[in-house]
Scaffold this active site. Structure first.
Site, mmCIF file in Angstrom:
data_model
loop_
_atom_site.group_PDB
_atom_site.id
_atom_site.type_symbol
_atom_site.label_atom_id
_atom_site.label_comp_id
_atom_site.label_asym_id
_atom_site.label_seq_id
_atom_site.Cartn_x
_atom_site.Cartn_y
_atom_site.Cartn_z
ATOM 1 N N HIS A 2 4.755 -7.304 -0.482
ATOM 2 C CA HIS A 2 4.660 -8.385 -0.693
ATOM 3 C C HIS A 2 5.279 -8.366 -2.625
ATOM 4 O O HIS A 2 5.804 -7.420 -2.896
ATOM 5 C CB HIS A 2 3.407 -8.795 -1.205
ATOM 6 N N SER B 128 7.560 3.902 5.682
ATOM 7 C CA SER B 128 8.869 3.680 4.791
ATOM 8 C C SER B 128 8.594 3.926 3.428
ATOM 9 O O SER B 128 7.885 4.181 2.526
ATOM 10 C CB SER B 128 9.921 3.202 5.017
ATOM 11 N N ASP C 189 1.273 -1.130 0.003
ATOM 12 C CA ASP C 189 0.023 -0.006 -0.346
ATOM 13 C C ASP C 189 1.311 1.242 -0.199
ATOM 14 O O ASP C 189 1.792 0.975 0.345
ATOM 15 C CB ASP C 189 -0.565 -0.011 0.939
#
Length: 296
Positions: free
Chosen positions: A161, A263, A98
Site C-alpha cells: 500500500h 518477498s 506487513d
C-alpha cells in the site's frame, strides 16, 4: 516430537535451508510454482495448504474470504475492512506492507549511496537501480537519507500500500534472478537484491518529495502486480517495456499492488526523514504502522 515439528526443525537449519531454496533450478521452480499454485482442484488446494501450514504460522482469521479456490487465491488474499488501521499523522510515512524489518538505517554519502542487505553485506543503491537512469539521477537527492528493508514471509498478507499520500510517476522493471531473500541467503550472497527480479516505483509526495519503493521478487515469487498497470504481470515471462510511465494518485494506505507470494520491499527516502522509534532489525511491523517520520 511430531513429524511437523521435526520438518520445521530441519528447514530451520541454515545449511539445509540455503541448499533447498537456492542450490536448485530457481527460475524453473518459480515458473512451476506459478502454474501449480493456480490449480483449482480441491484435493490439490487442500494438500498444498496443509503442507504450507506445516512450515509456517499461517493465520487466515483476518482474511476477507473464508474459502479459497487455489493456493494462489490464498496467497493474494484481501483482509477484512479495518484490519490495518493507518497512522493518520501527516508527517509520518507508514509501512507499505506487513513485514519483518531487515537491515535499515542511513543511506551512505558515498557516490554510489551504499546501504546494507545484512550486517557486513553492503550494496550500492546505484547497482540496485541498474539501468534505471531516472533512479540513478536521484542518487544525489537520496544520499544521507534513510532506508528500510521489509521482508514478507510466505504466510503474511502479500498486498502492499501507499506509505503516504502520493503519486506513482514511473515504474522501471528490472529482470533478474530468483534467489531466496531470507536472512540466511542475505548473509551469503553479495548484492543479492541487485541480482533479483525487481521493480523500481518512483513516487512523489504532495509536497514534491521523491521516494523510491522497490519490490524485490524471490524464488517461487518472481511475479508482482501493480494496480496502476492493469492486466500486466511483472514476472519472468514478461517481455514488455522496461520503462512504464504512470500517473496514479494514492491516499495513504491505499492498495498499490501485490506479490504472488512472500518477498521484500525496500523503502528509500531523502534527508528529512528518519526511522521511527522501535524500527530496528527483527521488528515485526504491520501495514499502516509508522515507519519513518519527518525529522525536526
Amino acid at each position: 516430537m511430531n513429524i511437523a515439528r521435526q520438518l520445521r526443525r530441519i528447514a530451520l537449519n541454515e545449511d539445509i535451508n540455503f541448499l533447498l531454496t537456492n542450490r536448485v533450478p530457481r527460475a524453473a521452480l518459480t515458473r512451476f510454482m506459478g502454474w501449480f499454485s493456480r490449480i483449482r482442484h480441491p484435493w490439490v488446494r487442500g494438500a498444498s495448504m496443509a503442507v504450507w501450514r506445516t512450515f509456517t504460522d499461517l493465520d487466515l482469521s483476518e482474511a476477507r474470504k473464508t474459502s479459497f479456490e487455489s493456493l494462489h487465491d490464498c496467497f493474494v488474499r484481501e483482509l477484512k475492512p479495518g484490519m490495518r488501521p493507518i497512522d493518520p499523522r501527516a508527517d509520518v510515512l507508514v509501512s507499505p506492507c506487513d513485514a519483518i524489518v531487515g537491515a535499515c538505517g542511513r543511506i551512505g554519502d558515498d557516490p554510489l549511496a551504499q546501504v546494507f542487505q545484512a550486517k557486513g553485506f553492503p550494496y550500492p543503491l546505484a547497482d540496485l537501480l541498474d539501468h534505471d537512469t531516472r533512479g540513478r539521477a536521484l542518487l544525489g537527492t537520496l544520499r544521507g537519507g534513510h532506508y528500510a528493508t521489509l521482508r514478507l514471509t510466505s504466510s503474511m498478507y502479500h498486498r502492499f500500500h501507499a506509505p503516504g499520500a502520493l503519486t506513482l510517476e514511473h515504474v522501471t522493471y528490472i529482470s533478474g534472478d530468483t534467489w531466496n531473500v531470507n536472512p540466511i541467503a542475505l548473509k551469503r550472497i553479495e548484492k543479492l537484491f541487485c541480482k533479483n527480479e525487481r521493480a523500481v516505483l518512483h513516487l512523489r509526495l504532495a509536497d514534491g518529495t521523491p521516494l523510491l519503493l522497490v519490490p524485490v521478487a524471490a524464488i517461487l515469487v518472481a511475479s508482482m502486480r501493480l494496480k496502476a498497470v492493469p492486466d500486466v504481470a511483472l514476472n519472468l515471462q514478461y517481455r514488455g517495456p522496461n520503462q512504464i510511465p504512470c500517473q496514479a494518485a494514492y491516499q495513504k494506505g491505499e492498495e498499490m499492488g501485490w506479490f504472488e507470494h512472500g518477498s521484500t520491499i525496500l523503502v528509500f527516502t531523502p534527508p528529512g526523514f528518519a526511522l521511527c522509534d522501535g524500527i530496528v532489525t527483527g521488528h515485526r511491523i504491520r501495514m499502516g504502522e509508522a515507519l519513518m517520520s519527518r525529522s525536526a
